[in-house]
Design an enzyme around this catalytic site. Structure first.
Site, PDB file in Angstrom:
ATOM      1  N   ASP A 102       0.855  -1.187   0.000  1.00 39.76           N
ATOM      2  CA  ASP A 102       0.000   0.000   0.000  1.00 39.76           C
ATOM      3  C   ASP A 102       0.893   1.239   0.000  1.00 39.76           C
ATOM      4  O   ASP A 102       2.113   1.145   0.015  1.00 39.76           O
ATOM      5  CB  ASP A 102      -0.969  -0.031   1.179  1.00 39.76           C
ATOM      6  N   ASP A 277      -8.345  -6.952   0.505  1.00 38.73           N
ATOM      7  CA  ASP A 277      -7.363  -7.278   1.544  1.00 38.73           C
ATOM      8  C   ASP A 277      -7.965  -6.888   2.880  1.00 38.73           C
ATOM      9  O   ASP A 277      -8.806  -5.982   2.957  1.00 38.73           O
ATOM     10  CB  ASP A 277      -6.066  -6.462   1.376  1.00 38.73           C
ATOM     11  N   CYS A 315     -12.508 -29.571   6.586  1.00 37.48           N
ATOM     12  CA  CYS A 315     -11.611 -28.454   6.242  1.00 37.48           C
ATOM     13  C   CYS A 315     -10.196 -29.006   6.044  1.00 37.48           C
ATOM     14  O   CYS A 315      -9.713 -29.792   6.856  1.00 37.48           O
ATOM     15  CB  CYS A 315     -11.624 -27.408   7.350  1.00 37.48           C
ATOM     16  N   CYS A 317      -7.364 -27.567   6.377  1.00 40.67           N
ATOM     17  CA  CYS A 317      -6.282 -26.784   6.985  1.00 40.67           C
ATOM     18  C   CYS A 317      -5.498 -27.589   8.010  1.00 40.67           C
ATOM     19  O   CYS A 317      -5.922 -28.645   8.476  1.00 40.67           O
ATOM     20  CB  CYS A 317      -6.825 -25.494   7.599  1.00 40.67           C
ATOM     21  N   CYS A 320      -7.554 -28.331  11.281  1.00 38.22           N
ATOM     22  CA  CYS A 320      -8.662 -29.279  11.231  1.00 38.22           C
ATOM     23  C   CYS A 320      -8.229 -30.686  10.820  1.00 38.22           C
ATOM     24  O   CYS A 320      -8.885 -31.667  11.178  1.00 38.22           O
ATOM     25  CB  CYS A 320      -9.745 -28.766  10.286  1.00 38.22           C
ATOM     26  N   HIS A 346      -6.609 -21.670   9.846  1.00 39.13           N
ATOM     27  CA  HIS A 346      -7.999 -22.038   9.557  1.00 39.13           C
ATOM     28  C   HIS A 346      -8.768 -20.872   8.939  1.00 39.13           C
ATOM     29  O   HIS A 346      -9.424 -21.033   7.906  1.00 39.13           O
ATOM     30  CB  HIS A 346      -8.722 -22.527  10.809  1.00 39.13           C
TER      31      HIS A 346
HETATM   32 ZN    ZN Z   1      -9.686 -25.698   9.256  1.00 38.13          ZN
END
Ligand code: ZN
Length: 398
Positions: A102, A277, A315, A317, A320, A346
């Protein structure tokens, strides 16, 4: 304005909006020096050349294709010349994919002790040590060229819409437009794109004239600033409905600065925005709020300390795949650092997967079904959203 160098950016609209006008949503492909970004896309924020608690492998895993870094923070510490001497921002932070910096305008105007702002520059005191600094459009560009992100942004003067009179908004807008020209004149780096910023508060006529003026300049992309703050979703939508139709025939990407909740981004995609963003998903994660389909879980609630299930079934990630809600709840209670990493992985996975679903729906022609289905999404976290007003916000000092 004379023609600038060939753009280091290529943006192709892969799926244009339908001719019936039912949505302005579109899917695109943004090719930058360090890689390709599929749009619509969300950019995680790496304020101090790190997305808090994550390393670049984590960022790859959550699906980040581009991240944002803050010019103001890196100028103050460790210093842009130091980063240049160390090989530039990509090498410094070990991230070989696209980066956007930015301009520093938002932080200078809203987060520091602002001493004065005039047509030449903004003079402010550092939030770190109180030292006095003077930021001109030329210095902002010089800092961003030293950092070497794929995309730099013109220096602007944002204003908080509800705390500003029309005269103040108009004055900031006049200054932003003059600074846009100076940013273009100052920018030399051929392997870096430069985006201009449309300001104008919530005033439809000021937004329209700002759009016309910025559109006429040879920027590589268009930012829509001064939103994602204290305005209501309806006010934000009204501004987008002024700005985006004026850009309808324009080939450049559109970036709404500071928006980060899935429901808000879905609405903005519907109105024709390509890039976003925000610190929001990562910040609420560090506070123990985990986004899941249809809502959110607060890991500080007692109900999770005995819960053996994952935060979100299915999920992909890091959290998880391997750990239970009970374990994460324990980590937060114990103040363990791992909690921040797992929770951030996550929420960024959730956010970036959501944008992936938006792109898939656009490709399949089912985007309006997704819009109608948005009741399943977590509601915008209004209190937190205000707190991080602007997304790029935050000295990010916890
Ligand atoms: Zn997750």
């Amino acid at each position: 304005m004379t023609a600038r160098r060939a753009s280091p950016l290529r943006f192709d609209v892969v799926t244009p909006p339908p001719a019936d006008g039912s949505t302005r949503a579109r899917a695109g492909r943004l090719a930058l020096p360090h890689g390709v970004v599929e749009t619509p896309m969300f950019m995680p924020v790496g304020t101090n050349a790190t997305v808090k608690a994550l390393d670049p492998d984590d960022l790859d895993e959550v699906g980040a294709q581009i991240i944002l870094a803050n010019t103001y923070h890196l100028y103050l510490r460790p210093g842009h010349e130091r980063i240049r001497a160390l090989g530039g921002l990509h090498r410094f932070m070990g991230w070989d994919h696209p980066i956007l910096t930015d301009s520093g305008g938002f932080q200078v105007v809203s987060l520091t002790e602002l001493r004065s702002i005039d047509d030449e520059a903004a003079t402010f005191r550092s939030h770190l040590d109180g030292s006095l600094h003077r930021f001109t459009p030329e210095l902002s560009i010089q800092v961003q060229e030293a950092l070497g992100a794929d995309v730099a942004v013109a220096f602007d003067q944002p204003v908080p819409p509800h705390a500003s009179t029309r005269a103040e908004v108009a004055e900031a807008l006049r200054r932003t437009e003059s600074w846009a020209l100076r940013s273009l004149e100052a920018h030399r780096r051929p392997d870096q794109a430069l985006f201009g910023i449309i300001q104008g508060g919530l005033e439809a006529d000021l937004r329209a004239s700002a759009t016309e003026r910025i559109r006429a300049l040879p920027f590589d992309g268009i930012c829509i600033g001064g939103l994602a703050g204290d305005e209501s979703p309806a006010q934000r939508g009204a501004v987008l409905d002024v700005v985006v139709p004026l850009l309808a025939g324009d080939p450049r990407p559109r970036y709404l600065m500071g928006l980060g909740s899935p429901a808000d981004m879905l609405d903005a995609v519907h109105r024709g925005v390509d890039l976003f963003d925000s610190v929001l998903p990562a910040r609420v994660a560090r506070n123990g709020t985990l986004w899941v389909p249809g809502g959110k879980l607060n890991m500080r609630n007692a109900q999770y300390v005995d819960d053996p299930g994952p935060v979100q079934e299915g999920c992909p990630c890091r959290l998880c795949r391997r750990f239970s809600r009970a374990y994460l709840a324990h980590l937060f209670r114990a103040g363990e650092l791992l909690a921040y990493r797992l929770a951030t992985c996550h929420n960024l996975t959730f956010t970036l997967d959501f944008m992936g679903r938006v792109r898939q729906a656009l490709a399949a022609g089912t985007f309006l079904d997704l819009v109608q289905d948005h009741a399943r999404l977590p509601a915008p976290d209004a209190a937190v959203a205000r707190h991080v007003s602007g997304g790029r916000a935050g000295t990010e000092g916890e």
